[in-house]
Design a protein around this motif. Structure first.
Motif, short mmCIF file in Angstrom:
data_model
loop_
_atom_site.label_atom_id
_atom_site.label_comp_id
_atom_site.label_asym_id
_atom_site.label_seq_id
_atom_site.Cartn_x
_atom_site.Cartn_y
_atom_site.Cartn_z
N GLN A 1 0.85 -1.18 0.00
CA GLN A 1 0.00 0.00 0.00
C GLN A 1 0.89 1.24 0.00
OE1 GLN A 1 -2.54 0.92 3.51
NE2 GLN A 1 -4.20 0.51 2.06
N LEU A 2 0.66 2.09 -0.97
CA LEU A 2 1.43 3.34 -1.10
C LEU A 2 0.51 4.52 -0.90
CD1 LEU A 2 3.87 5.10 -1.89
CD2 LEU A 2 3.21 4.79 -4.28
N TRP A 3 0.85 5.35 0.07
CA TRP A 3 0.17 6.62 0.27
C TRP A 3 1.04 7.68 -0.39
CZ3 TRP A 3 -4.51 6.85 2.78
CH2 TRP A 3 -4.88 5.72 3.50
N LEU A 4 0.49 8.40 -1.34
CA LEU A 4 1.23 9.42 -2.08
C LEU A 4 0.58 10.77 -1.79
CD1 LEU A 4 3.52 9.76 -4.16
CD2 LEU A 4 1.81 9.46 -5.96
N MET A 5 1.37 11.72 -1.30
CA MET A 5 0.81 12.98 -0.81
C MET A 5 1.52 14.19 -1.39
SD MET A 5 0.36 14.11 3.15
CE MET A 5 -0.73 15.46 3.56
N ARG A 6 0.72 15.19 -1.73
CA ARG A 6 1.25 16.51 -2.07
C ARG A 6 1.38 17.29 -0.77
NH1 ARG A 6 -1.47 21.23 -5.90
NH2 ARG A 6 -0.14 22.88 -5.10
N HIS A 7 2.49 17.98 -0.60
CA HIS A 7 2.70 18.75 0.64
C HIS A 7 1.55 19.73 0.87
CE1 HIS A 7 3.77 22.43 -1.54
NE2 HIS A 7 4.55 21.68 -2.31
N PRO B 1 -4.59 2.13 8.94
CA PRO B 1 -3.33 1.74 9.57
C PRO B 1 -2.21 2.71 9.18
CG PRO B 1 -4.33 -0.09 8.37
CD PRO B 1 -5.12 1.13 8.03
N VAL B 2 -1.33 2.97 10.10
CA VAL B 2 -0.22 3.89 9.88
C VAL B 2 0.80 3.22 8.96
CG1 VAL B 2 1.56 5.25 11.02
CG2 VAL B 2 -0.59 4.81 12.18
N PRO B 3 1.32 3.94 7.97
CA PRO B 3 2.34 3.36 7.10
C PRO B 3 3.59 2.93 7.88
CG PRO B 3 1.51 5.41 6.18
CD PRO B 3 0.96 5.30 7.56
N PRO C 1 11.83 -2.54 2.06
CA PRO C 1 10.93 -3.69 2.02
C PRO C 1 9.88 -3.63 3.13
CG PRO C 1 13.04 -4.33 2.95
CD PRO C 1 13.15 -2.89 2.54
N VAL C 2 8.80 -2.91 2.87
CA VAL C 2 7.72 -2.72 3.84
C VAL C 2 6.39 -3.04 3.18
CG1 VAL C 2 8.98 -0.97 5.17
CG2 VAL C 2 7.54 -0.25 3.26
N GLU C 3 5.37 -3.16 3.99
CA GLU C 3 4.02 -3.42 3.48
C GLU C 3 3.29 -2.13 3.09
OE1 GLU C 3 2.50 -6.36 2.78
OE2 GLU C 3 4.52 -7.15 3.14
N SER C 4 3.70 -1.01 3.69
CA SER C 4 3.06 0.26 3.37
C SER C 4 4.04 1.40 3.54
CB SER C 4 1.83 0.48 4.26
OG SER C 4 2.21 0.58 5.61
#
Length: 158
Positions: A2-8, A45-47, A99-102
């Motif tokens: 799971q990738l959370w992609l954010m603009r500042h 869930p927290v990355p 190597p992480v899940e999120s």
């Protein structure tokens, strides 16, 4: 994955900061990011890792959302690959070294919108300051292989 992609979050003008790279978050921008992080704390869930561009406004955004989302014990990491000019191929290389899940990655306009489009196999999207997208990869993490599962605008959270 799971990738959370954010603009500042919203930042002050370059004239006020003295240069583009020195721009910091405005009061409104800090509030945007903190409110979004607090909302997420109860819902997602927290990355595992928080990565950001080396510039001031993304560094602040990563620290604020991380603390409000519940990751005050993890120090956000600076990543040159998330700086201005970021593309999906760079993000995927960066993720392969973690190597992480999120993961949460904080970057800049228009790169976040372009990268989001590349990762989900869509055209470029318009992303306002402080917007957060969640992309899931089911299987191999490749360009065009992500599924957009949420797109959260901080304007929705007051």
């Amino acid at each position: 994955m799971q990738l959370w992609l954010m603009r500042h979050g919203e930042a002050v003008d370059a004239d006020e900061a003295g240069s583009d790279s020195a721009r910091w978050l405005s009061d409104w921008g800090r509030n945007q990011v903190a409110t979004l992080g607090a909302w997420l704390k109860e819902r997602a869930p927290v990355p595992d890792v928080i990565l950001h561009s080396p510039l001031v406004r993304t560094t602040e955004t990563a620290a604020i959302i991380g603390a409000n989302w519940g990751r005050e014990r993890i120090t956000p990491e600076s990543a040159d690959a998330l700086g201005p000019g970021m593309r999906a191929s760079q993000v995927l290389r960066l993720l392969s070294s973690h190597p992480v899940e999120s993961a949460l990655c904080v970057g800049h306009p228009p790169d976040v919108a372009i990268t989001l489009g590349e990762l989900v196999g869509s055209s470029r999207l318009a992303i306002s300051p402080g917007t957060l997208a969640c992309i899931e990869f089911r299987g191999t993490i490749v360009i065009g292989g992500g599924v957009l599962v949420s797109l959260l605008s901080p304007d929705w959270f007051g």
